[in-house]
Write an enzyme that holds these catalytic residues in place. Structure first.
Site, mmCIF file in Angstrom:
data_model
loop_
_atom_site.group_PDB
_atom_site.id
_atom_site.type_symbol
_atom_site.label_atom_id
_atom_site.label_comp_id
_atom_site.label_asym_id
_atom_site.label_seq_id
_atom_site.Cartn_x
_atom_site.Cartn_y
_atom_site.Cartn_z
ATOM 1 N N ASN A 146 0.817 -1.217 0.000
ATOM 2 C CA ASN A 146 0.000 0.000 0.000
ATOM 3 C C ASN A 146 0.850 1.265 0.000
ATOM 4 O OD1 ASN A 146 -2.633 -1.093 -0.039
ATOM 5 N ND2 ASN A 146 -2.449 -1.647 2.105
ATOM 6 N N ASP A 176 -10.977 -7.049 -2.551
ATOM 7 C CA ASP A 176 -12.206 -6.270 -2.718
ATOM 8 C C ASP A 176 -13.310 -7.127 -3.338
ATOM 9 O OD1 ASP A 176 -10.829 -4.003 -1.767
ATOM 10 O OD2 ASP A 176 -10.087 -3.571 -3.785
ATOM 11 N N HIS A 203 -7.819 0.506 -5.248
ATOM 12 C CA HIS A 203 -7.793 -0.387 -4.087
ATOM 13 C C HIS A 203 -7.676 0.409 -2.788
ATOM 14 C CE1 HIS A 203 -7.199 -4.093 -1.895
ATOM 15 N NE2 HIS A 203 -6.005 -3.724 -1.462
#
Length: 342
Positions: A146, A176, A203
């Site tokens: 991330n 997801d 995302h």
């Protein structure tokens, strides 16, 4: 003699395929369960697991542990000091890999800005991507780092500058989809395997856009409830952090989703094309990177599929997604513009 009650799970723990896979960040909360699932994957022959030597659990220990399960997969551990460049030391680890799953990087800490998180994790990802470019340039490099919305463009553009295929760099957004499927199945009362909600965009936060209108099971749910489910899917990661009292994030579900993604990639590479949503270099919108359904074949990404028809609510959401995603992509492009793979 009767059949052993353990025969089912023992058959499920297969291995013995033809592909070498590496998990980077293998000693972490996502990495360890992901390693277990990949050691059970029928398309995997060899599993290399890597982490830095300051990880709470040594990579060699994780490898030794996995070496005791009833799988044909060969598991080898590799560790480096934080001052040892992967591009210098990971030749044996990465050479021959078909797939590299990168579950490395720092979690976002209280008070840490998104820009700070991106800079820290982009540098970590870059070290691994440099090594992949050198030792396994034909491998799919699946990033679970991330913020994915910025990290993937940064790494893909660096690959492109090095003369490599930017579509070898793929952002794993499968979680997801997994969440959207689970949430729909809980409401309608079916098995999650009977639901396949595509999730497009990005995302993180509002860039996560489940397209419920394309899933027949979701048609049983009132539109207002689907809008609430859209928000629930966006916030699901934060909900896990809250339930863990801030002491952890979505590790087990992320490992499951990454393994599902890995299975699709390896299936395609083994001659059985498979489709998963993923965040990749794309031309399906006016943005250069976007998550949509992707077909995986023998060489990795073979087709980036259009997101399909949307209802009026989803058309509005798509515009919202694009505004937010554009700025996050730009951060990645700026990072790549000022760097190169060594």
């Amino acid at each position: 003699m009767g059949t052993s009650c353990s025969s089912g799970i023992r058959k499920a723990i297969m291995g013995g395929g033809s592909h070498k896979v590496c998990v980077c960040g293998a000693a972490g909360g996502i990495g360890q369960p992901l390693c277990l699932l990949m050691a059970m994957e029928p398309n995997v022959k060899e599993l290399a697991i890597f982490d830095v030597n300051v990880a709470m659990v040594p990579a060699d220990g994780v490898a030794e542990d996995l070496g005791h399960i009833e799988s044909k997969v060969k598991v080898t551990g590799y560790s480096l000091g934080i001052d040892q460049p992967p591009k210098v030391h990971l030749n044996e680890c990465l050479s021959g890999c078909s797939l590299v799953l990168v579950a490395a990087g720092m979690p976002r800490k209280p008070g840490m800005t998104r820009d700070h998180l991106f800079k820290v994790n982009a540098d970590i990802a870059k070290g691994i991507v440099e090594a992949c470019a050198k030792f396994c340039p034909q491998a799919v490099v699946a990033l679970i780092v991330n913020p994915i919305n910025s990290i993937v463009p940064a790494m893909a553009e660096l690959y492109k500058k090095a003369g490599l295929d930017p579509k070898k760099i793929v952002g794993v957004t499968t979680l997801d989809c997994v969440r959207a499927n689970k949430f729909v199945s809980d409401i309608v009362g079916c098995h999650p395997s009977n639901v396949e909600v595509p999730v497009i965009g990005g995302h993180d936060g509002i860039t996560i856009m489940p397209v419920f209108s394309q899933e027949p099971m979701a048609a049983r749910i009132d539109q207002s409830a689907l809008q609430a489910l859209d928000k629930k899917t966006q916030d699901a990661g934060a909900d896990v952090v809250t339930k863990k009292n801030g002491k952890g994030s979505a590790t087990l579900s992320m490992a499951y989703a990454a393994a599902r993604f890995g299975r699709a990639v390896l299936s395609g590479m083994s001659g059985k094309p498979a489709v998963e949503c993923a965040y990749v270099k794309s031309e399906v919108t006016d943005l250069p990177y976007f998550a949509s359904r992707v077909e995986f074949g023998r060489g990795g990404v073979s087709k980036v599929l259009h997101y399909g028809s949307l209802n009026d609510y989803e058309k509005g959401r798509l515009e919202e997604v694009k505004v937010q995603l554009k700025s996050e992509i730009q951060a990645g492009l700026k990072y790549a513009a000022h760097g190169q793979l060594g």
